[in-house]
Motif scaffolding. Structure first.
Motif, PDB file in Angstrom:
ATOM      1  N   VAL A 215       1.275  -0.814   0.276  1.00  0.00           N
ATOM      2  CA  VAL A 215      -0.053   0.218   0.264  1.00  0.00           C
ATOM      3  C   VAL A 215       0.953   1.353  -0.163  1.00  0.00           C
ATOM      4  O   VAL A 215       0.630   2.066  -0.612  1.00  0.00           O
ATOM      5  CB  VAL A 215      -0.906  -0.015   1.384  1.00  0.00           C
ATOM      6  CG1 VAL A 215      -1.445   1.177   0.880  1.00  0.00           C
ATOM      7  CG2 VAL A 215      -2.229  -0.880   1.043  1.00  0.00           C
ATOM      8  N   VAL A 216       1.526   1.360   0.586  1.00  0.00           N
ATOM      9  CA  VAL A 216       3.354   2.570   1.605  1.00  0.00           C
ATOM     10  C   VAL A 216       3.047   2.563  -0.677  1.00  0.00           C
ATOM     11  O   VAL A 216       3.980   3.858  -0.872  1.00  0.00           O
ATOM     12  CB  VAL A 216       3.717   1.808   2.147  1.00  0.00           C
ATOM     13  CG1 VAL A 216       4.816   3.368   2.385  1.00  0.00           C
ATOM     14  CG2 VAL A 216       3.052   2.244   3.435  1.00  0.00           C
ATOM     15  N   ASP A 217       3.900   1.297  -1.271  1.00  0.00           N
ATOM     16  CA  ASP A 217       4.685   1.959  -2.521  1.00  0.00           C
ATOM     17  C   ASP A 217       3.417   2.409  -3.277  1.00  0.00           C
ATOM     18  O   ASP A 217       4.046   2.537  -4.159  1.00  0.00           O
ATOM     19  CB  ASP A 217       5.363   0.405  -2.595  1.00  0.00           C
ATOM     20  CG  ASP A 217       6.449   0.580  -1.626  1.00  0.00           C
ATOM     21  OD1 ASP A 217       7.047   0.814  -0.833  1.00  0.00           O
ATOM     22  OD2 ASP A 217       7.456  -1.145  -2.238  1.00  0.00           O
ATOM     23  N   THR A 218       2.140   1.580  -3.827  1.00  0.00           N
ATOM     24  CA  THR A 218       1.535   2.261  -4.162  1.00  0.00           C
ATOM     25  C   THR A 218       1.330   4.101  -3.702  1.00  0.00           C
ATOM     26  O   THR A 218       1.140   4.616  -4.860  1.00  0.00           O
ATOM     27  CB  THR A 218       0.119   1.066  -4.179  1.00  0.00           C
ATOM     28  OG1 THR A 218       0.634   0.162  -4.324  1.00  0.00           O
ATOM     29  CG2 THR A 218      -0.689   1.896  -5.292  1.00  0.00           C
ATOM     30  N   ALA A 219       1.249   4.402  -2.801  1.00  0.00           N
ATOM     31  CA  ALA A 219       0.578   5.299  -2.691  1.00  0.00           C
ATOM     32  C   ALA A 219       2.166   6.850  -2.985  1.00  0.00           C
ATOM     33  O   ALA A 219       1.626   7.947  -3.202  1.00  0.00           O
ATOM     34  CB  ALA A 219       0.569   5.956  -0.627  1.00  0.00           C
TER      35      ALA A 219
ATOM     36  N   GLY B  47      -0.782  15.602   0.731  1.00  0.00           N
ATOM     37  CA  GLY B  47      -2.303  14.707   1.880  1.00  0.00           C
ATOM     38  C   GLY B  47      -2.222  13.311   1.675  1.00  0.00           C
ATOM     39  O   GLY B  47      -2.194  12.503   3.140  1.00  0.00           O
ATOM     40  N   VAL B  48      -2.253  12.821   0.505  1.00  0.00           N
ATOM     41  CA  VAL B  48      -1.687  11.162   0.480  1.00  0.00           C
ATOM     42  C   VAL B  48      -0.595  10.307   1.075  1.00  0.00           C
ATOM     43  O   VAL B  48      -1.009   9.695   1.812  1.00  0.00           O
ATOM     44  CB  VAL B  48      -1.535  10.534  -1.057  1.00  0.00           C
ATOM     45  CG1 VAL B  48      -1.286   9.634  -1.056  1.00  0.00           C
ATOM     46  CG2 VAL B  48      -2.870  11.840  -1.635  1.00  0.00           C
ATOM     47  N   LEU B  49       0.225  11.883   1.299  1.00  0.00           N
ATOM     48  CA  LEU B  49       1.887  10.530   1.946  1.00  0.00           C
ATOM     49  C   LEU B  49       1.384  11.337   3.532  1.00  0.00           C
ATOM     50  O   LEU B  49       1.835   9.709   3.944  1.00  0.00           O
ATOM     51  CB  LEU B  49       2.949  11.797   1.354  1.00  0.00           C
ATOM     52  CG  LEU B  49       3.166  11.172   0.273  1.00  0.00           C
ATOM     53  CD1 LEU B  49       4.526  12.936  -0.643  1.00  0.00           C
ATOM     54  CD2 LEU B  49       4.315  10.304   0.293  1.00  0.00           C
ATOM     55  N   ALA B  50       0.745  12.404   3.897  1.00  0.00           N
ATOM     56  CA  ALA B  50       0.731  12.702   5.322  1.00  0.00           C
ATOM     57  C   ALA B  50      -0.922  11.221   5.827  1.00  0.00           C
ATOM     58  O   ALA B  50      -0.683  10.767   7.013  1.00  0.00           O
ATOM     59  CB  ALA B  50      -0.170  14.154   5.245  1.00  0.00           C
ATOM     60  N   LEU B  51      -1.542  10.894   4.989  1.00  0.00           N
ATOM     61  CA  LEU B  51      -2.344   9.740   5.441  1.00  0.00           C
ATOM     62  C   LEU B  51      -1.409   8.299   5.361  1.00  0.00           C
ATOM     63  O   LEU B  51      -2.038   7.927   6.287  1.00  0.00           O
ATOM     64  CB  LEU B  51      -3.837   9.518   3.847  1.00  0.00           C
ATOM     65  CG  LEU B  51      -4.490  11.049   4.748  1.00  0.00           C
ATOM     66  CD1 LEU B  51      -5.452  10.839   3.424  1.00  0.00           C
ATOM     67  CD2 LEU B  51      -4.971  11.275   6.007  1.00  0.00           C
TER      68      LEU B  51
ATOM     69  N   LEU C 202       0.442   8.400   8.154  1.00  0.00           N
ATOM     70  CA  LEU C 202      -0.577   7.483  10.232  1.00  0.00           C
ATOM     71  C   LEU C 202      -1.457   6.320   9.874  1.00  0.00           C
ATOM     72  O   LEU C 202      -1.016   5.898  11.146  1.00  0.00           O
ATOM     73  CB  LEU C 202      -1.866   8.657   9.584  1.00  0.00           C
ATOM     74  CG  LEU C 202      -1.338  10.303   9.937  1.00  0.00           C
ATOM     75  CD1 LEU C 202      -2.708  11.133  10.281  1.00  0.00           C
ATOM     76  CD2 LEU C 202      -0.851  10.287  11.048  1.00  0.00           C
ATOM     77  N   GLY C 203      -1.461   6.084   8.436  1.00  0.00           N
ATOM     78  CA  GLY C 203      -1.628   4.632   8.263  1.00  0.00           C
ATOM     79  C   GLY C 203      -0.541   3.630   8.854  1.00  0.00           C
ATOM     80  O   GLY C 203      -1.217   2.320   9.723  1.00  0.00           O
ATOM     81  N   VAL C 204       0.616   4.606   7.759  1.00  0.00           N
ATOM     82  CA  VAL C 204       1.897   3.172   8.924  1.00  0.00           C
ATOM     83  C   VAL C 204       1.533   3.017  10.648  1.00  0.00           C
ATOM     84  O   VAL C 204       1.908   1.546  10.842  1.00  0.00           O
ATOM     85  CB  VAL C 204       3.410   3.444   7.947  1.00  0.00           C
ATOM     86  CG1 VAL C 204       4.008   2.712   8.770  1.00  0.00           C
ATOM     87  CG2 VAL C 204       2.666   3.844   7.024  1.00  0.00           C
ATOM     88  N   LEU C 205       1.447   4.222  11.194  1.00  0.00           N
ATOM     89  CA  LEU C 205       2.105   4.459  12.767  1.00  0.00           C
ATOM     90  C   LEU C 205       1.097   4.021  13.335  1.00  0.00           C
ATOM     91  O   LEU C 205       0.709   3.054  14.581  1.00  0.00           O
ATOM     92  CB  LEU C 205       1.638   6.024  12.744  1.00  0.00           C
ATOM     93  CG  LEU C 205       3.032   6.396  12.426  1.00  0.00           C
ATOM     94  CD1 LEU C 205       3.226   8.176  12.817  1.00  0.00           C
ATOM     95  CD2 LEU C 205       4.273   6.165  12.916  1.00  0.00           C
TER      96      LEU C 205
END
Length: 424
Positions: free
Chosen positions: A249-253, A405-409, A412-415
């Motif tokens: 998910v992170v790599d895709t984002a 915004g996408v990177l900030a979300l 937060l999702g990872v944390l």
């Protein structure tokens, strides 16, 4: 300080002492150099034949689509046969293909349909090389050397990515485009020779994967031998592990935020917001590449392994801040420094993220997981380019704001995930 730097240099040089790693580094660099040659050769000869950018788009699309469609197949076969075997066969096939195109070009018989067919064949064969290239390293160096080894490979990748198109352009300028295809064939042939001489390390019981992935690995290993079944097993393995799911998910984002903003965004920022020209655009791209290379070298020289989950969150947050700054800057110097810092973060985290994947994922499914990550990136990149192109009509600010915004979300999702936060 001097002893610290010497120790860091020693760690970074350690993989280079291994003959098989040197062969892998040289082979990968030659392959990427050949990729740069092929891009210039395909582009220049298509424009020379047609004087049409639309025809060029068709040729490049014929190369990109098969690569994206067959990468999962390549990952599955790499797990079944061996990364070294697949890389060797792919290199040999690309060498023969490029030599054939070059010889046809020397006779003056090249046409757009032939170029489209050659581009499609090249993309298809390359799809078998890329997952194998990313998964072979654990068979060449010990786990303790993965980070510095990945750093050295990444530096070679970046240098080849710069030299390939540059040298390819010089070859075309001094001779003719078909000659570039022939030089390209030599690069791939030498790559295949280097890779075929790699001798994998002997593996023992201590090289098994960690406990969190054992169950999924067992499922993937017992899934059967048919291609489709193996692909499904690899997908199931990736989705059943929350850490791997999060990385995908992170790599895709990240790809969504990189692809458009680092191409359309940089161009818009340089020309519209900074009132600059191609030199300004070149400075921004140079800052990104230079920062990434520096971050890669620093990451590869560290003796300790940071918490990868926290590092991923930190990178997403770091890039979110950088995107926000780029949406506000009105100075070329400020933009240069910001992009340099962003590139440093990308290079630094990339060393540890890839090393975690190679160290943690069961070798029997490693290529399939990596190929899945690649395919998601292939799918997301054009969407990012289209969206950024639409947003760029209103200036670079909205485009960078959306990415921030996408990177900030994402951060937060990872944390929010305990499993991901604990990744080491």
């Amino acid at each position: 300080m001097a002893s610290t730097l010497a120790s860091a240099g020693t760690r970074l040089r350690a993989p280079a002492k291994l003959p098989s790693f040197r062969l892998l580094w040289l082979g990968q660099s030659l392959s990427l150099l050949g990729d740069g040659f092929s891009y210039i050769a395909f582009s220049w000869i298509t424009l020379s034949l047609t004087d049409s950018t639309l025809a060029l788009g068709y040729v490049l699309a014929f190369q990109a689509v098969p690569r994206a469609l067959l990468t999962l197949v390549g990952g599955s076969l790499s797990d079944k046969w061996s990364s070294r075997t697949l890389m060797t066969l792919s290199s040999a096939a690309r060498a023969v293909l490029m030599a054939g195109v070059g010889l046809i070009g020397m006779t003056g018989s090249l046409t757009v349909p032939i170029l489209c067919g050659a581009a499609a064949a090249f993309g298809a064969v390359d799809a078998f090389f890329q997952p194998a290239r990313a998964s072979i390293l654990p068979t060449v160096v010990d786990k303790e050397m993965l980070a510095p080894a990945n750093a050295l490979l990444a530096v070679g990748t970046k240098v080849s990515a710069i030299l390939g198109p540059a040298v390819g352009g010089m070859v075309v300028a001094l001779s003719d485009a078909p000659v570039a295809f022939l030089v390209d064939a030599v690069c791939f042939a030498l790559c295949g020779l280097c890779v075929s001489r790699i001798r994998p390390l002997p593996r023992g019981p201590e090289d098994s994967v960690d406990d969190a992935a054992d169950a999924a690995a067992g499922t993937a290993k017992e899934a059967g031998d048919s291609l489709l079944t193996r692909m499904r097993a690899g997908l199931r393995y990736a989705l059943e592990d929350p850490r791997i799911r999060s990385i995908l998910v992170v790599d895709t984002a990240m790809t969504f935020c990189y692809a458009g903003t680092f191409t359309v965004g940089f161009a818009t920022l340089a020309k519209v917001d900074l009132q600059g020209g191609s030199t300004t655009l070149g400075l921004l791209n140079g800052a990104l590449a230079g920062g990434a290379m520096l971050g890669t070298l620093v990451g590869g020289s560290l003796s300790s392994l940071p918490r990868v989950g926290l590092l991923i969150a930190a990178l997403a947050g770091w890039l979110a801040v950088g995107m926000g700054v780029l949406g506000l800057v009105d100075s070329t110097v400020a933009a240069f420094v910001t992009v340099l810092a962003m590139g440093f973060g990308i290079g630094f985290q990339g060393v540890f993220g890839l090393s975690w994947i190679q160290r943690t994922i069961d070798p029997s499914v490693l290529s399939r997981v990596i190929s899945l990550d690649m395919v998601l990136g292939y799918a997301m990149a054009p969407l990012s380019l289209i969206l950024c192109g639409a947003l760029a009509r209103h200036g670079s600010g909205p485009m960078f704001a959306v990415s921030a915004g996408v990177l900030a979300l994402t951060a937060l999702g990872v944390l929010s995930s305990k499993a991901v936060r604990g990744m080491r």
